[in-house]
Design an enzyme around this catalytic site. Structure first.
Site, PDB file in Angstrom:
ATOM      1  N   ASP A  11       0.847  -1.203   0.000  1.00  0.00           N
ATOM      2  CA  ASP A  11       0.000   0.000   0.000  1.00  0.00           C
ATOM      3  C   ASP A  11       0.879   1.248   0.000  1.00  0.00           C
ATOM      4  OD1 ASP A  11      -0.797   0.594   3.531  1.00  0.00           O
ATOM      5  OD2 ASP A  11       0.965  -0.370   2.620  1.00  0.00           O
ATOM      6  N   ASP A  16       6.750   1.248   1.791  1.00  0.00           N
ATOM      7  CA  ASP A  16       6.480   0.198   0.802  1.00  0.00           C
ATOM      8  C   ASP A  16       7.330   0.421  -0.445  1.00  0.00           C
ATOM      9  OD1 ASP A  16       3.860   1.069   2.258  1.00  0.00           O
ATOM     10  OD2 ASP A  16       3.439  -0.982   1.636  1.00  0.00           O
ATOM     11  N   ASN A  41      -2.513   2.787   3.430  1.00  0.00           N
ATOM     12  CA  ASN A  41      -2.036   4.131   3.790  1.00  0.00           C
ATOM     13  C   ASN A  41      -2.881   5.213   3.128  1.00  0.00           C
ATOM     14  OD1 ASN A  41       0.235   3.438   5.407  1.00  0.00           O
ATOM     15  ND2 ASN A  41       1.336   2.859   3.553  1.00  0.00           N
ATOM     16  N   THR A 127       3.077  -5.972   2.651  1.00  0.00           N
ATOM     17  CA  THR A 127       3.563  -4.837   3.458  1.00  0.00           C
ATOM     18  C   THR A 127       2.442  -3.838   3.741  1.00  0.00           C
ATOM     19  OG1 THR A 127       4.259  -3.598   1.495  1.00  0.00           O
ATOM     20  CG2 THR A 127       5.895  -5.052   2.509  1.00  0.00           C
ATOM     21  N   PHE A 169      -0.796  -0.592  12.454  1.00  0.00           N
ATOM     22  CA  PHE A 169      -1.734  -0.173  11.400  1.00  0.00           C
ATOM     23  C   PHE A 169      -2.148  -1.314  10.478  1.00  0.00           C
ATOM     24  CE2 PHE A 169      -3.818   2.653   8.515  1.00  0.00           C
ATOM     25  CZ  PHE A 169      -3.587   2.120   7.255  1.00  0.00           C
ATOM     26  N   ASN A 170      -1.189  -2.054   9.896  1.00  0.00           N
ATOM     27  CA  ASN A 170      -1.536  -3.063   8.878  1.00  0.00           C
ATOM     28  C   ASN A 170      -2.512  -4.107   9.425  1.00  0.00           C
ATOM     29  OD1 ASN A 170       0.055  -1.904   6.915  1.00  0.00           O
ATOM     30  ND2 ASN A 170       1.804  -3.246   7.296  1.00  0.00           N
ATOM     31  N   HIS A 243       9.715   0.569   8.183  1.00  0.00           N
ATOM     32  CA  HIS A 243       8.983  -0.677   8.424  1.00  0.00           C
ATOM     33  C   HIS A 243       9.124  -1.708   7.295  1.00  0.00           C
ATOM     34  CE1 HIS A 243       6.891   1.599  11.614  1.00  0.00           C
ATOM     35  NE2 HIS A 243       6.546   2.499  10.711  1.00  0.00           N
ATOM     36  N   ASP A 244       8.573  -1.403   6.134  1.00  0.00           N
ATOM     37  CA  ASP A 244       8.350  -2.429   5.107  1.00  0.00           C
ATOM     38  C   ASP A 244       9.616  -3.043   4.524  1.00  0.00           C
ATOM     39  OD1 ASP A 244       5.415  -0.639   3.949  1.00  0.00           O
ATOM     40  OD2 ASP A 244       5.630  -2.185   5.485  1.00  0.00           O
TER      41      ASP A 244
HETATM   42  O1  RIB Z   1       2.569   0.297  10.773  1.00  0.00           O
HETATM   43  C1  RIB Z   1       3.450   0.436   9.684  1.00  0.00           C
HETATM   44  C2  RIB Z   1       2.829  -0.099   8.430  1.00  0.00           C
HETATM   45  O2  RIB Z   1       1.639   0.630   8.122  1.00  0.00           O
HETATM   46  C3  RIB Z   1       3.731   0.064   7.194  1.00  0.00           C
HETATM   47  O3  RIB Z   1       3.473  -0.980   6.301  1.00  0.00           O
HETATM   48  C4  RIB Z   1       3.264   1.364   6.604  1.00  0.00           C
HETATM   49  O4  RIB Z   1       3.497   1.439   5.189  1.00  0.00           O
HETATM   50  C5  RIB Z   1       1.798   1.296   6.871  1.00  0.00           C
HETATM   51  O5  RIB Z   1       1.208   0.513   5.844  1.00  0.00           O
HETATM   52 CA    CA Z   2       2.855  -0.486   3.996  1.00  0.00          CA
END
Ligand code: RIB
Ligand code: CA
Length: 313
Positions: A11, A16, A41, A127, A169-170, A243-244
């Site tokens: 996303d 990403d 996102n 991701t 979040f994901n 993160h990703d």
């Molecule tokens: O919490 C971080 C994740 O949420 C990452 O994948 C970021 O791109 C968002 O999608």
């Molecule tokens: Ca992401």
């Protein structure tokens, strides 16, 4: 040794995008056979566009890009423009990409590709929210046999949540999809906030990437310079968690990580803790060990790998 076939479900999102670049930088080790976009996102119309922008920037217009789910399986969609900007990739010069959007729906692509693949032959790298992956598994559970491993970014244990006190979040974005994926029975490697919060894109690290002098590095430095503004204030940290790319870095150099096989269960009932990843790190339950939880990372080694690979473009 032939490169490992992978599908990145994403996303974009600045982080990403860096995961996509890292995968594209390493064709001898990873064959990025397809990119599937999911709402996360920012809305799907932007995440699919952003994925295609990255293919253009990396001069990889050959990689097929598919649009998938516009919303979670059950819950209402949430998004994160306040972090990623209205475009999802604020910080770089955005343009209408030449890389075409495939007409096939991403879930249909996953079903066709996995359905025709040999057992344990394709690695999925999600991701973003897990809606596309879960929808494919529900539509045809037999495709699970073709999945070699799922290496995903999501969840949190010691770090706590980043969208609610309990949830990352994901996973929160589609907890029902996450529950399906975490229960699918295939090897699952989980890159949560406990490792991503240890790979901070400090000005020094971003500066070294910006000095590489190619279009991919320039886009990366621009995006990370934008992306860090919210997190550095929130966490009072010298950089934003990257993160990703932890997922792709694991595929390239697993020795950078420390992981532990344990049970991870997803909260799908309580509104207070919705999307929480209950990581049974100390094996205090009898629940099956369904996931390899990453709990530490060599941050300097991660940025050395990322910088070296982005220099290849
Ligand atoms: O919490 C971080 C994740 O949420 C990452 O994948 C970021 O791109 C968002 O999608
Ligand atoms: Ca992401």
């Amino acid at each position: 040794m032939s490169p490992r076939p992978i599908i990145i479900d994403c996303d974009p999102g600045q982080d990403d995008a860096v995961a996509l670049f890292l995968a594209m930088s390493s064709p001898d080790e990873l064959e990025l056979i397809g990119i599937t976009a999911v709402a996360g996102n920012v809305p799907l119309r932007l995440t699919e566009r952003n994925a295609r922008v990255m293919c253009d920037v990396a001069d990889r217009r050959d990689i097929p890009v598919f649009a998938g789910a516009e919303k979670p399986l059950i819950r209402e969609a949430i998004s994160a423009e306040y972090i990623h900007g209205e475009t999802g990739i604020d910080g770089m010069d955005i343009f209408d990409p030449e890389t075409p959007l495939q007409s096939q729906h991403a879930v249909a692509y996953l079903l066709d590709t996995l359905g025709a693949a040999a057992p344990s032959s394709i690695t999925l790298v999600p991701t973003g929210p897990l809606t596309n992956i879960a929808a494919a598994i529900v539509a045809d559970p037999q495709i699970i046999e073709s999945i070699d491993e799922i290496v995903l970014m999501g969840g949190a244990m010691r770090e706590g949540g980043n969208r609610t006190p309990s949830a990352e979040f994901n996973i929160l974005a589609d907890p029902h999809a996450a529950d399906i994926v975490f229960s699918c029975g295939r090897p699952l490697t989980v890159m949560g906030l406990d490792v991503s919060h240890k790979v901070l894109s400090t000005p020094e690290r971003v500066g070294r990437i910006g000095d590489l002098g190619n279009a991919v590095a320039e886009a990366t430095a621009g995006m990370l310079s934008f992306f860090h503004r919210y997190d550095t204030e929130k966490y009072d940290s010298p950089g934003t968690p990257l993160h990703d790319p932890c997922t792709v870095a694991y595929l390239l150099r697993p020795e950078l990580f420390k992981l532990k096989l344990c049970n991870i269960a997803i909260e799908t009932e309580s509104e207070l803790t919705m999307g929480h990843t209950a990581v049974d790190f100390w094996h205090v339950t009898e629940r099956p060990h369904n996931a390899n939880w990453a709990f530490d990372i060599d941050a300097d080694g991660f940025y050395k790998l990322l910088t070296e690979r982005l220099a290849r473009f």
